[in-house]
Design an enzyme around this catalytic site. Structure first.
Site, PDB file in Angstrom:
ATOM      1  CG  ASP A  44      -0.343  -0.017   2.518  1.00  0.00           C
ATOM      2  OD1 ASP A  44       0.900  -0.121   2.593  1.00  0.00           O
ATOM      3  OD2 ASP A  44      -1.077   0.081   3.525  1.00  0.00           O
ATOM      4  CB  SER A  45       4.611   1.645  -0.069  1.00  0.00           C
ATOM      5  OG  SER A  45       4.802   0.499  -0.864  1.00  0.00           O
ATOM      6  CE  LYS A 113       3.161  -6.005   3.619  1.00  0.00           C
ATOM      7  NZ  LYS A 113       2.629  -4.985   4.524  1.00  0.00           N
ATOM      8  CD  GLU A 115       0.658  -1.794   7.801  1.00  0.00           C
ATOM      9  OE1 GLU A 115       0.359  -1.019   8.749  1.00  0.00           O
ATOM     10  OE2 GLU A 115       1.097  -1.387   6.712  1.00  0.00           O
ATOM     11  CD  GLU A 182       8.039  -0.578   7.443  1.00  0.00           C
ATOM     12  OE1 GLU A 182       7.064  -1.279   7.094  1.00  0.00           O
ATOM     13  OE2 GLU A 182       8.231   0.575   7.036  1.00  0.00           O
TER      14      GLU A 182
HETATM   15  O1  KIV Z   1       3.540  -1.195   1.668  1.00  0.00           O
HETATM   16  C1  KIV Z   1       4.710  -1.606   1.633  1.00  0.00           C
HETATM   17  O2  KIV Z   1       5.481  -1.327   0.704  1.00  0.00           O
HETATM   18  C2  KIV Z   1       5.170  -2.437   2.733  1.00  0.00           C
HETATM   19  C3  KIV Z   1       6.642  -2.704   2.807  1.00  0.00           C
HETATM   20  C4  KIV Z   1       7.326  -1.504   3.323  1.00  0.00           C
HETATM   21  C5  KIV Z   1       6.941  -3.904   3.589  1.00  0.00           C
HETATM   22  O3  KIV Z   1       4.406  -2.845   3.543  1.00  0.00           O
END
Ligand code: KIV
Length: 282
Positions: A44-45, A113, A115, A182
């Site tokens: 989500d980056s 994924k 969090e 992280e």
């Molecule tokens: O969203 C992302 O790119 C991430 C990475 C920093 C692990 O969660």
């Protein structure tokens, strides 16, 4: 050979490092896949590096679906991990299963994924029971940026370190097949990596993790925003892109581009006749 949740765990048991990078588009995904990367994360980056948001919180399911589809089309062997955006799983277990299902069913990704620690274990269990492999994410969890008070290293004092260890064990117990750590002190990541049977993938978490992940715009110096301390700059593509854009602008303005070799030809008789016909002379 396609990377799977099982092959990733096998890599840990063979002490083979796992490679992962973030990616958000077809062409770059295809390049990474052709280099033999084990996994790509559509993080989500993308909200920050592709869409210019200040943080990852505004990212929607529709935005994730759009980018994950493009990446999955570019990957033959790399595992495609689809990040679950903020509020697509926190409110309820039902939301979590429905949204994880959409990310798999509509895109071609094979894993998701999300969090968080203890609070999201019911979600991890339910998604895993729906036959969708889940990667966890602990330490600095950017979706909790308002609660964490900024982008800071996590687990530095004893109680926070113990909480991280217990969260990591709970994630494994809930069925996560791997966990991203992280911004965690290297020695603490090493300890967590030892305690878990599932792989740890580090970002700013030292080199004892079972694998590493970086945001690709950071490692190539494309993203103009802040570059964290843990990022190694593998090349300065940002400067190369700027040089190319400047040359293009200059050559277009001067008329040097396009040259003859970039242009198409027409039979001289035809163009002469057309010129006569339209009174354009020579
Ligand atoms: O969203 C992302 O790119 C991430 C990475 C920093 C692990 O969660």
């Amino acid at each position: 050979m396609k990377t799977t949740a099982i092959s990733m765990k096998e890599k840990k048991s063979r002490n083979e490092k796992i490679t992962m990078l973030t990616v958000y588009d077809y062409s770059t995904a295809k390049l990474m896949d052709s280099c033999g990367i084990d996994a790509v994360l559509v993080g989500d980056s993308l909200g920050m590096v592709m869409l210019g948001y200040e943080n990852t919180l505004p990212v929607t399911m529709d935005e994730m679906l759009h980018h994950v589809k493009a990446v999955a089309r570019g990957c033959e062997n790399a595992m495609v991990v689809a990040d679950m955006p903020f509020m697509s799983y926190q409110a309820s277990v039902t939301d979590a299963v429905i949204n994880a299902g959409r990310l798999i069913k509509e895109t071609g990704a094979s894993t998701v994924k999300l969090e968080g620690g203890r609070a999201v274990c019911p979600q991890i269990k339910a998604i895993t029971e729906a036959s969708i492999p889940v990667m966890g994410h602990l330490g600095l969890t950017p979706q909790s940026i308002n609660a964490l008070g900024g982008f800071k290293v996590q687990g530095k004092d004893k109680s926070k370190a113990e909480q991280l260890i217990s969260d990591a064990l709970l994630l494994e117990e809930s069925g996560a097949f791997a966990v991203v750590l992280e911004c965690v002190p290297a020695e603490l990541s090493a300890l967590i990596t030892k305690l878990l049977t599932i792989p740890t993938i580090g970002i700013g978490a030292g080199n004892a993790c079972d694998g590493q992940v970086l945001v690709y715009q950071d490692m190539l110096s494309i993203y103009p925003g802040m570059r964290p301390k843990f990022v190694k700059q593998y090349c300065d593509i940002g400067s190369m892109m700027k040089d190319a854009f400047n040359s293009y602008i200059e050559e277009t303005r001067s008329g040097a581009f396009p040259a003859a070799e970039h242009s198409f030809k027409i039979d001289a008789d035809i163009i002469d006749e057309l010129k006569r016909l339209y009174g354009a002379g020579n």
